[in-house]
Design a protein around this motif. Structure first.
Motif, PDB file in Angstrom:
ATOM      1  N   UNK A 112       0.879  -1.239  -0.081  1.00  0.00           N
ATOM      2  CA  UNK A 112      -0.004   0.080   0.014  1.00  0.00           C
ATOM      3  C   UNK A 112       0.900   1.320   0.137  1.00  0.00           C
ATOM      4  N   UNK A 113       1.984   1.253   0.642  1.00  0.00           N
ATOM      5  CA  UNK A 113       2.899   2.387   0.802  1.00  0.00           C
ATOM      6  C   UNK A 113       2.720   3.409   1.779  1.00  0.00           C
ATOM      7  N   UNK A 172      -1.523   6.267  -3.412  1.00  0.00           N
ATOM      8  CA  UNK A 172      -2.569   5.340  -4.263  1.00  0.00           C
ATOM      9  C   UNK A 172      -2.699   6.217  -5.648  1.00  0.00           C
ATOM     10  N   UNK A 173      -2.491   7.528  -5.652  1.00  0.00           N
ATOM     11  CA  UNK A 173      -3.042   8.082  -6.793  1.00  0.00           C
ATOM     12  C   UNK A 173      -1.956   9.313  -6.942  1.00  0.00           C
ATOM     13  N   UNK A 220     -16.876   6.730  -2.471  1.00  0.00           N
ATOM     14  CA  UNK A 220     -15.511   7.298  -2.740  1.00  0.00           C
ATOM     15  C   UNK A 220     -14.614   6.343  -2.779  1.00  0.00           C
ATOM     16  N   UNK A 221     -14.927   5.656  -4.349  1.00  0.00           N
ATOM     17  CA  UNK A 221     -14.077   4.312  -4.583  1.00  0.00           C
ATOM     18  C   UNK A 221     -12.879   4.758  -5.251  1.00  0.00           C
ATOM     19  N   UNK A 222     -11.996   3.595  -5.380  1.00  0.00           N
ATOM     20  CA  UNK A 222     -10.922   3.860  -6.236  1.00  0.00           C
ATOM     21  C   UNK A 222     -10.556   2.344  -7.125  1.00  0.00           C
ATOM     22  N   UNK A 223      -9.996   2.362  -8.065  1.00  0.00           N
ATOM     23  CA  UNK A 223      -9.556   1.208  -8.874  1.00  0.00           C
ATOM     24  C   UNK A 223      -8.400   0.898  -8.557  1.00  0.00           C
ATOM     25  N   UNK A 224      -8.106   0.133  -7.784  1.00  0.00           N
ATOM     26  CA  UNK A 224      -6.792  -0.267  -7.065  1.00  0.00           C
ATOM     27  C   UNK A 224      -6.426  -1.907  -7.419  1.00  0.00           C
TER      28      UNK A 224
END
Length: 264
Positions: A112-113, A172-173, A220-224
């Motif tokens: 994840x970082x 992540x972005x 509040x999504x993300x494409x991970x």
């Protein structure tokens, strides 16, 4: 004549804690192969019967106590498994196998970082970038048709997050992560199967935080999570779906499964 092969990928956030929804997904969707990330279990305690009882007789695991861990369960035989230490510290974050048709299937859980996007202030962020750097080197040496799946922990496109502006400085972005993932994609001319079938800027998320009281309402999504294929495999992909309904199931993962159907 081609035959379909459906490959699923899911960061399950503890396969034993979420055994019920894993079983429900397999009963409802019945993919031929399921790649799991963040299994959080040592190899000897992996719940083999959960899968074997449903016809997944081929199970290969790379586990770790309490953290990380990946697994591939399959109805078709698998061979020549490998485990690359792209984290360079022994963490169980990769598992690769050869399928009967000669295609390699690589399952990865990229770190994840941490919270601060600065390698000097946050060593975990540097480890994430270095992990990707080792993957870039590996991608440049591929000799077999390959499918790469897993939790990449990066949402690369502006439309891959609920707000590009709000998340530019959020791990992540960030631009450096997106640029590094772009170099990984270029290293083997990978095809992003998600965005091949669900074209940008159409909404496409695979992760929603547990912090939201109503994840659907806030959205509040993300494409991970991603599925990529080398150019000699990508044309065999005939469909790609994300299964948002799984985020509503009892005791859900914060990620949802994605499934690609290949015709080889």
């Amino acid at each position: 004549m081609t035959s379909p092969l459906r490959i699923a990928s899911w960061n399950i956030n503890s396969v034993r804690a979420r055994a019920d929804i894993v079983g429900q997904f397999l009963d409802e969707e019945a993919p031929d192969i399921l790649c799991l990330q963040e299994t959080k279990v040592v190899d000897e305690l992996f719940p083999h019967e959960l899968f074997a009882s449903r016809g997944y007789d081929h199970i290969i695991v790379n586990g770790q106590k309490m953290h990380h861990g990946v697994a591939i369960v399959s109805k078709v035989p698998m061979a020549r498994d490998n485990r690359f230490d792209w984290q360079a510290n022994g963490e169980a974050r990769h598992l690769g196998v050869a399928l009967p048709n000669g295609v390699r299937l690589e399952n990865v859980y990229i770190p994840a970082g941490g919270d601060i996007p600065d390698r000097d202030k946050n060593p975990k962020f540097g480890q994430k970038l270095d992990f990707l750097g080792r993957m870039i080197d590996w991608s440049g040496t591929l000799e077999h048709p390959t499918i790469l799946v897993g939790d990449f922990n990066i949402a690369p496109l502006e439309c891959d997050v609920w707000s590009h502006k709000a998340l530019l400085d959020v791990v992540s972005h960030t631009p450096i992560e997106v640029e590094t993932l772009g170099r990984l994609q270029a290293a083997a001319n990978w095809t992003d199967l998600g965005r091949t079938f669900i074209k940008a800027p159409e909404r496409l998320y695979t992760w929603w935080s547990y912090r939201a009281q109503d994840w659907r309402k806030s959205d509040r999504g993300r494409r991970l999570d991603h599925m990529w294929a080398t150019p000699d495999v990508a044309p065999a992909a005939k469909g790609h779906r994300v299964h948002e309904q799984c985020r509503d199931w009892g005791k859900p993962s914060d990620h949802i499964p994605l499934v690609t159907e290949f015709h080889f």
